[in-house]
Design a protein around this motif. Sequence first.
Motif, PDB file in Angstrom:
ATOM      1  N   THR A 163       0.698  -1.219  -0.012  1.00  0.00           N
ATOM      2  CA  THR A 163       0.000   0.020   0.128  1.00  0.00           C
ATOM      3  C   THR A 163       0.963   1.206  -0.101  1.00  0.00           C
ATOM      4  O   THR A 163       0.499   2.286  -0.058  1.00  0.00           O
ATOM      5  CB  THR A 163      -0.973  -0.082   1.235  1.00  0.00           C
ATOM      6  N   ALA A 164       2.047   1.177   0.084  1.00  0.00           N
ATOM      7  CA  ALA A 164       3.142   2.161   0.036  1.00  0.00           C
ATOM      8  C   ALA A 164       4.378   1.495  -0.321  1.00  0.00           C
ATOM      9  O   ALA A 164       4.517   0.527  -0.133  1.00  0.00           O
ATOM     10  CB  ALA A 164       3.288   2.987   1.441  1.00  0.00           C
ATOM     11  N   ASP A 165       5.479   2.255  -1.021  1.00  0.00           N
ATOM     12  CA  ASP A 165       6.487   1.987  -1.552  1.00  0.00           C
ATOM     13  C   ASP A 165       7.793   2.222  -0.504  1.00  0.00           C
ATOM     14  O   ASP A 165       8.588   3.035  -0.477  1.00  0.00           O
ATOM     15  CB  ASP A 165       7.112   2.882  -2.867  1.00  0.00           C
ATOM     16  N   TYR A 166       7.612   1.403   0.459  1.00  0.00           N
ATOM     17  CA  TYR A 166       8.354   1.428   1.605  1.00  0.00           C
ATOM     18  C   TYR A 166       9.964   1.082   1.409  1.00  0.00           C
ATOM     19  O   TYR A 166      11.025   1.508   2.028  1.00  0.00           O
ATOM     20  CB  TYR A 166       8.193   0.506   2.652  1.00  0.00           C
ATOM     21  N   ALA A 167      10.163   0.095   0.130  1.00  0.00           N
ATOM     22  CA  ALA A 167      11.400  -0.078  -0.288  1.00  0.00           C
ATOM     23  C   ALA A 167      12.125   1.076  -0.669  1.00  0.00           C
ATOM     24  O   ALA A 167      13.359   1.471  -0.361  1.00  0.00           O
ATOM     25  CB  ALA A 167      11.635  -1.162  -1.051  1.00  0.00           C
ATOM     26  N   PHE A 209       3.891  12.089   3.666  1.00  0.00           N
ATOM     27  CA  PHE A 209       3.229  11.792   2.055  1.00  0.00           C
ATOM     28  C   PHE A 209       2.216  10.645   1.904  1.00  0.00           C
ATOM     29  O   PHE A 209       2.754   9.583   2.402  1.00  0.00           O
ATOM     30  CB  PHE A 209       4.369  11.981   1.158  1.00  0.00           C
ATOM     31  N   GLY A 210       1.486  10.430   1.048  1.00  0.00           N
ATOM     32  CA  GLY A 210       0.649   9.240   0.724  1.00  0.00           C
ATOM     33  C   GLY A 210       1.056   8.593  -0.304  1.00  0.00           C
ATOM     34  O   GLY A 210       2.163   8.769  -1.082  1.00  0.00           O
ATOM     35  N   SER A 211       0.541   7.532  -0.679  1.00  0.00           N
ATOM     36  CA  SER A 211       0.745   6.595  -1.902  1.00  0.00           C
ATOM     37  C   SER A 211       0.826   7.271  -3.287  1.00  0.00           C
ATOM     38  O   SER A 211       0.982   6.734  -4.139  1.00  0.00           O
ATOM     39  CB  SER A 211      -0.016   5.386  -2.000  1.00  0.00           C
ATOM     40  N   GLU A 212       0.494   8.678  -3.354  1.00  0.00           N
ATOM     41  CA  GLU A 212       0.624   9.390  -4.654  1.00  0.00           C
ATOM     42  C   GLU A 212       2.213   9.400  -5.053  1.00  0.00           C
ATOM     43  O   GLU A 212       2.437   9.777  -6.176  1.00  0.00           O
ATOM     44  CB  GLU A 212       0.137  11.113  -4.183  1.00  0.00           C
ATOM     45  N   TYR A 213       2.980   9.174  -4.032  1.00  0.00           N
ATOM     46  CA  TYR A 213       4.431   9.141  -4.338  1.00  0.00           C
ATOM     47  C   TYR A 213       4.856   7.589  -4.313  1.00  0.00           C
ATOM     48  O   TYR A 213       4.657   6.825  -3.552  1.00  0.00           O
ATOM     49  CB  TYR A 213       5.160   9.975  -3.296  1.00  0.00           C
ATOM     50  N   ARG A 214       5.758   7.153  -5.377  1.00  0.00           N
ATOM     51  CA  ARG A 214       6.147   5.846  -5.301  1.00  0.00           C
ATOM     52  C   ARG A 214       7.643   5.942  -6.209  1.00  0.00           C
ATOM     53  O   ARG A 214       7.713   6.878  -6.836  1.00  0.00           O
ATOM     54  CB  ARG A 214       5.176   5.030  -6.096  1.00  0.00           C
ATOM     55  N   GLY A 215       8.126   4.961  -5.879  1.00  0.00           N
ATOM     56  CA  GLY A 215       9.461   4.899  -6.554  1.00  0.00           C
ATOM     57  C   GLY A 215      10.545   6.215  -6.627  1.00  0.00           C
ATOM     58  O   GLY A 215      10.764   6.653  -5.569  1.00  0.00           O
ATOM     59  N   ARG A 216      10.821   6.524  -7.639  1.00  0.00           N
ATOM     60  CA  ARG A 216      11.796   7.597  -7.942  1.00  0.00           C
ATOM     61  C   ARG A 216      11.206   8.896  -7.329  1.00  0.00           C
ATOM     62  O   ARG A 216      11.998   9.758  -6.838  1.00  0.00           O
ATOM     63  CB  ARG A 216      11.962   7.942  -9.477  1.00  0.00           C
ATOM     64  N   ASP A 217       9.737   9.174  -7.385  1.00  0.00           N
ATOM     65  CA  ASP A 217       9.352  10.364  -6.801  1.00  0.00           C
ATOM     66  C   ASP A 217       9.525  10.316  -5.428  1.00  0.00           C
ATOM     67  O   ASP A 217       9.736  11.391  -4.605  1.00  0.00           O
ATOM     68  CB  ASP A 217       7.663  10.467  -6.930  1.00  0.00           C
ATOM     69  N   VAL A 251      10.216  -0.072  -8.541  1.00  0.00           N
ATOM     70  CA  VAL A 251       9.364  -1.105  -8.765  1.00  0.00           C
ATOM     71  C   VAL A 251       8.125  -0.620  -9.594  1.00  0.00           C
ATOM     72  O   VAL A 251       8.050   0.614  -9.876  1.00  0.00           O
ATOM     73  CB  VAL A 251       8.661  -1.466  -7.363  1.00  0.00           C
ATOM     74  N   ARG A 252       7.439  -1.565 -10.007  1.00  0.00           N
ATOM     75  CA  ARG A 252       6.217  -1.224 -10.947  1.00  0.00           C
ATOM     76  C   ARG A 252       5.223  -0.339 -10.193  1.00  0.00           C
ATOM     77  O   ARG A 252       4.926  -0.629  -8.978  1.00  0.00           O
ATOM     78  CB  ARG A 252       5.560  -2.473 -11.626  1.00  0.00           C
ATOM     79  N   ARG A 253       4.799   0.719 -10.715  1.00  0.00           N
ATOM     80  CA  ARG A 253       4.029   1.646  -9.957  1.00  0.00           C
ATOM     81  C   ARG A 253       2.838   0.908  -9.580  1.00  0.00           C
ATOM     82  O   ARG A 253       2.069   1.188  -8.450  1.00  0.00           O
ATOM     83  CB  ARG A 253       3.712   2.824 -10.771  1.00  0.00           C
ATOM     84  N   ASP A 254       2.375   0.029 -10.426  1.00  0.00           N
ATOM     85  CA  ASP A 254       1.003  -0.638 -10.344  1.00  0.00           C
ATOM     86  C   ASP A 254       1.039  -1.529  -9.075  1.00  0.00           C
ATOM     87  O   ASP A 254       0.164  -2.220  -8.577  1.00  0.00           O
ATOM     88  CB  ASP A 254       0.444  -1.089 -11.421  1.00  0.00           C
ATOM     89  N   LEU A 255       2.292  -1.783  -8.463  1.00  0.00           N
ATOM     90  CA  LEU A 255       2.274  -2.774  -7.380  1.00  0.00           C
ATOM     91  C   LEU A 255       1.732  -1.951  -6.109  1.00  0.00           C
ATOM     92  O   LEU A 255       1.526  -3.021  -5.299  1.00  0.00           O
ATOM     93  CB  LEU A 255       3.771  -3.390  -7.415  1.00  0.00           C
ATOM     94  N   VAL A 256       2.052  -0.855  -6.016  1.00  0.00           N
ATOM     95  CA  VAL A 256       1.398  -0.176  -4.831  1.00  0.00           C
ATOM     96  C   VAL A 256       0.189   0.265  -5.277  1.00  0.00           C
ATOM     97  O   VAL A 256      -0.373   0.914  -5.989  1.00  0.00           O
ATOM     98  CB  VAL A 256       2.344   1.119  -4.778  1.00  0.00           C
ATOM     99  N   LEU A 257      -0.755  -0.568  -4.438  1.00  0.00           N
ATOM    100  CA  LEU A 257      -2.369  -0.293  -4.633  1.00  0.00           C
ATOM    101  C   LEU A 257      -2.886   0.277  -3.179  1.00  0.00           C
ATOM    102  O   LEU A 257      -3.029  -0.388  -2.395  1.00  0.00           O
ATOM    103  CB  LEU A 257      -2.905  -1.742  -4.688  1.00  0.00           C
TER     104      LEU A 257
END
Length: 782
Positions: A353-357, A473-481, A738-744
């Motif tokens: 549910t978030a990109d903790y990695a 910040f929320g799940s609007e941010y993932r990976g490189r963001d 990671v693929r952005r779609d993995l964070v749901l």
Amino acid sequence: MADVTFTVDGKKLTAPAGTLLIDACRTAGIEIPAFCYYPNLSLQAACRMCVVRIEKIPKLQTACTTPVAEGMVVQTETEEIKQSRKAMLELLLGNHPLDCPVCDAGGECELQDMTFKYGAGESKYVETKQHREEQQWSPVVFYDRPRCILCYRCVRVCGEGMDVWALAVENRGASAVIAPNQGDQLDCEECGMCIDICPVGALTSETYRYKTRPWEMNHVGTVCAHCGDGCKTTLGMRRADDGMEIVRADNRDKSGINNDFLCLKGRYAFDFANHTERLTKPLVRGADGKLAPVSWEEALDFAAKKLAEVRDTRGGKAIGVIGSNRTTNEENYLLQKLARGVLKTNNIDHHRTADYAAFAAALKGHAGREASLRDFFDAPAILLLGNNPTEQHPALAWQIRSNVRLHRSRLYVANHEHIKLRRQAKAVADIPQTAYPALVQYLAGHDSALESNESLASFREAIRKEESLLIAFGSEYRGRDIQALVEFALSLPNAKIACLGDYANSRGAADMGMLPDLLPGYVPVTAPGHFAEEYGALPTEPGLDLVEMFDAAGAGDLAALYIVGSNPVARYGVDPSALKNTFLVVQDMFLTETAVLADVVFPAANLYEKAGTATNTYGDLQLVKKGADKSGVRADFEIIVRMAAKLGANPRAFVPVGKGVRADFGQTRGAQSGEADRHQVWLAAHSLEPKLSPFDPFAIFDEIQRLVPAYDVPRLDLLLGNDEHVKSELVQIDGTVVRRDLVLPANDHLATSGTLGRYSAKLTEVANSPTMLTSAEETAAD
Ligand code: SF4
Ligand code: SF4
Ligand code: SF4
Ligand code: FES
């Protein structure tokens, strides 16, 4: 503020000038009775119970409104004061129904306690008491007017604390009554804070009223099973026919990161545990294609035999493992150990549910830069990027509101929606949903990153002037963001940052290596280092992620799938036909959309029925304690250990009790449901000493602390019931994409909690109630 010195009951005390006398006394261990005073709420001075005698002032004074002053001499328990308090009690009891024997607050009532202490055994009133019928104001809140002592705590906590303002005082003087905001209905968030804060039994909870007495319950402090904030909660349990059932949840002792706050879910949504559809027997699909109950031994044998067969004939790559964001750290850790060390696969994932990695990678080496939930209570400035904490992180929203109200913290909100916390904001940036990464660039000084305007420019200017900033910040941010956002935070001198994910242990699942490319502590599987020494030979090629696993299953490349505490079929919209050639083992509480497709289903315990640890989304680690119990079910921990043994693992190596220095705190030696006896039989069959029980999660916690440096926090503090922040700076990852779609994102709101919420009758009832107020409706009305 400078300290002042004063005397209370002959004792010399010092406190910062301006401190309220009642607080100064309480800090010094001098108890002053109070009804209307409540820390962190505005002063009311309505009840006059806190009166004290202050030298040189002719009349008794209220300690709750008097600041301490240099040289002040105070008496708190003279005969005159006792008489005054007794007189106040007489007034309060004038129309009180005295139905203490059946009142929910009996035994926990502040009016009862005070009357016991100061007397008021006789009444001067001979008039007939005025009776009013109890009123139900909402699915969870009842009001019994004659019991009300008009302390206004409920009105203030709802308005000031919750920012809901659903309660008010109607009429004046002797006719004053507490009233809801919509005729006889509450239009509110149903948090139950008003009920908890009520010193008497005037406000009562539908889920608890007339069910039991406080002294009949066991009380266990643990962690809420729902959102990622990880509130500490005290569960009240009583014995039921099939175990121990939860009848109440609160945090009245203010012992946790959430102080006394709990939201609707934490307070009422424990009833999923007693849902009639709860599984209590293992199920195996028979030759007729139907799931039928079998014994635990039979189900474990069947599942293990098939998994071993796939491993030995097609290799670990043909097996997938999906973990849970609701099970404990120890269970997730053990599950990935089983997958990697025993099933020989890196096809491991969970519902992210978030990109903790990415967050961990960005924080590597930067100590003290991750914000804990506590930090939001007194940070001078907060920047909220995305997310809607009122709905998704209610405890965080509570902390932010409290901070703005009590410490005048400056809140900056950037969001694509009109979230309710805008009301507390000093400045707001309305941005399109796609502009979150660009906003960070803009804040970092790249003018052209966003189409700027005056309001955005002043938003940026104000933020850049802040010397100490908390960023959430929320799940609007993932990976490189996330990387860019953390870099921006690190460019500010004192900024701390928090990543908001959903569910009770989503963060823990990621931290514990429930990922195809990362071991616990975010160690790459390509270089397993000390994990290989501990586990033996490990696969070193990254495995399939969750989406890839279902694709592989559909293509006939995944022969077996082991799912613990997760419902990916519903969550990711998996076509059930994709799994028709995959041997499916599921551990869960219910026959979910995923479990119903399984070949073997194990009935699992929930977070309230087991021991271990959980990590909230801020990285605050807390102890999970076993409170409730349901006969027939088993903790995921125990099922995984037994499965590992059946798959040929040596239990002593799988759960190496005593290998570290601090193992075995005996947390799970619960005697309920014959658990201890069951373990005893198994230990004897495996020639193990009881004190080397592999069913003790603390043996694994010990291993986690040995192998995951970020989790090597002082253990005593945890055992005392406190939270400890994990050391994110010690993670060992250099970068991750990671693929952005993995964070749901779960997209839960106040009255939903994924699969668990569906099985909470109370939550469903409240969600469907016309009185339930969501923040979307409220801001629309703004
Ligand atoms: S339950 Fe409703 S009325 Fe009571 S404090 Fe919460 S929001 Fe306010
Ligand atoms: S309902 Fe309870 S909290 Fe509210 S004013 Fe009455 S006694 Fe106080
Ligand atoms: S805020 Fe989250 S953790 Fe706290 S009580 Fe509510 S659901 Fe539970
Ligand atoms: S506590 Fe001081 S007046 Fe009520």
